[in-house]
Design a protein around this motif. Structure first.
Motif, PDB file in Angstrom:
ATOM      1  N   ARG A 144     -31.615 -18.346 -32.548  1.00  0.00           N
ATOM      2  CA  ARG A 144     -31.982 -18.041 -33.932  1.00  0.00           C
ATOM      3  C   ARG A 144     -33.123 -17.033 -33.996  1.00  0.00           C
ATOM      4  O   ARG A 144     -33.162 -16.184 -34.888  1.00  0.00           O
ATOM      5  N   ALA A 147     -31.580 -13.676 -33.512  1.00  0.00           N
ATOM      6  CA  ALA A 147     -30.873 -13.225 -34.712  1.00  0.00           C
ATOM      7  C   ALA A 147     -31.849 -12.659 -35.740  1.00  0.00           C
ATOM      8  O   ALA A 147     -31.571 -11.645 -36.391  1.00  0.00           O
ATOM      9  N   LEU A 148     -32.998 -13.288 -35.886  1.00  0.00           N
ATOM     10  CA  LEU A 148     -34.020 -12.786 -36.805  1.00  0.00           C
ATOM     11  C   LEU A 148     -34.584 -11.453 -36.321  1.00  0.00           C
ATOM     12  O   LEU A 148     -34.840 -10.541 -37.120  1.00  0.00           O
ATOM     13  N   THR A 303     -28.690 -16.626 -40.978  1.00  0.00           N
ATOM     14  CA  THR A 303     -29.983 -16.119 -40.508  1.00  0.00           C
ATOM     15  C   THR A 303     -30.988 -15.990 -41.646  1.00  0.00           C
ATOM     16  O   THR A 303     -32.172 -16.326 -41.490  1.00  0.00           O
TER      17      THR A 303
END
Length: 345
Positions: A144, A147-148, A303
């Motif tokens: 995650r 993804a950010l 996201t």
């Protein structure tokens, strides 16, 4: 008279694209699309004698600009003022574009003006890399985080250009629009200095994001202020609305206009207390804010939602630490973990 237990929604219909619904003479409701699960924002067009005042501007997308072109062509008088409740992209996004197009000045608070510039220019503490490091310290998984990182500065995509000047709004200011005084009510927690607008003559509160009818306002901690307590400040802020008549019509930024201010404030207090109780029950062993995401948001998150969810998880942890209901017990591996103070040390 006791406040209603449930909210009352006076309008069944939604504005059509490029059109509006008049909620009371001189106050018109416009609805613009958003590219998220929360797929709309409400904007407000106020008659002001021989001119128009706009409240909030929508997300910086070509399709939103196109809708504005349609709306502006319908006006038979000029736009003389643009009021921005706060700096988030769905509110500030097209303010500079509209200002340049119409010649109208922008009014907003100092906190929102500077907060928007901090995000847009990626100043220290507001950079994507600072947010990622903050989330890593609170236990968000690497997938995650990556993804950010890949998404980059999403704020700048929603706000194509920032204003370089503005008319500053202060708490308790009175803005005269169409012969009526609108009082500025500053709230914090959701954003630095959110400006709601209340008109006693019309019995209307433009609540922005501070008071929404069906969803709870996002309340997050920024990397620049890691120990901040935005939830505590948000709850104090919404209590200010209890001084307004419960018969007031609330014009929120998302959802339908409603009546029942007192009931909604009470519901939001109950909502955050329920969330805190759920977190405390999950903190019977050391856990991070990242571990608590599923407790707060038991659904699949994209996201964009992860960013808000993680900021809000940290906010709840900070609120409970400040209230001495949680304590930090571990920071091994660079990850902060917490446990309920009801447990023995």
């Amino acid at each position: 008279m006791s406040p209603p237990e449930e909210l009352v929604y006076p309008f069944d219909d939604m504005p059509e694209t490029g059109g509006w619904i008049t909620v009371t003479p001189g106050v018109h409701w416009v609805r613009m699309p958003l590219p998220f699960v929360l797929n709309h924002i409400n904007l407000w067009v106020l008659d002001d004698g021989d001119a128009i005042t706009l409240v909030d501007t929508g997300f910086g997308l070509p399709e939103v600009q196109s809708v504005w072109e349609t709306i502006l062509a319908r006006f038979d008088k000029p736009v003389s003022r643009i009021i921005v409740t706060h700096c988030h992209p769905d509110h500030l996004g097209l303010a500079n574009w509209l200002s340049e197009k119409t010649g109208a000045p922008i009014s907003m608070t100092l906190g929102e003006y500077l907060g928007g510039h901090a995000l847009w220019h990626q100043l220290p503490g507001y950079r994507v890399e600072d947010m990622i490091e903050q989330f890593r310290e609170h236990g968000l998984d690497e997938a995650r985080l990556n993804a950010l990182d890949t998404r980059g500065n999403a704020y700048k995509r929603g706000v194509p250009s920032m204003p370089h000047r503005y008319d500053r709004l202060h708490d308790h200011d009175r803005i005269t629009i169409n012969g009526h005084d609108w009082a500025v009510i500053i709230g914090t927690g959701h954003s630095p200095e959110h400006a709601a607008l209340y008109c006693a003559d019309l019995g209307i509160l433009i609540s922005g994001d501070m008071l929404l009818p069906r969803i709870s306002t996002n309340v997050s901690v920024f990397a620049a202020t890691p120990h901040d307590d935005p939830i505590g400040r948000f709850l104090v802020s919404i209590d200010r609305f209890l001084g307004l008549p419960d018969t007031s019509l609330v014009l929120p930024s998302h959802g339908r206009p409603f009546k029942g201010i007192h009931a909604r404030v009470r519901q939001l207090h109950e909502h955050h207390r329920e969330r805190c109780d759920a977190l405390l029950a999950a903190c019977d062993a050391p856990v991070s804010a990242g571990d608590l995401l599923e407790t707060l948001f038991p659904r699949e998150l994209d996201t964009h939602q992860v960013m808000f969810a993680m900021g809000e998880a940290i906010a709840h942890v900070n609120y409970l630490v400040r209230g001495r209901e949680l304590r930090e017990v571990d920071h091994s591996g660079g990850v902060a973990r917490y446990v309920s103070t009801a447990l023995p040390k």
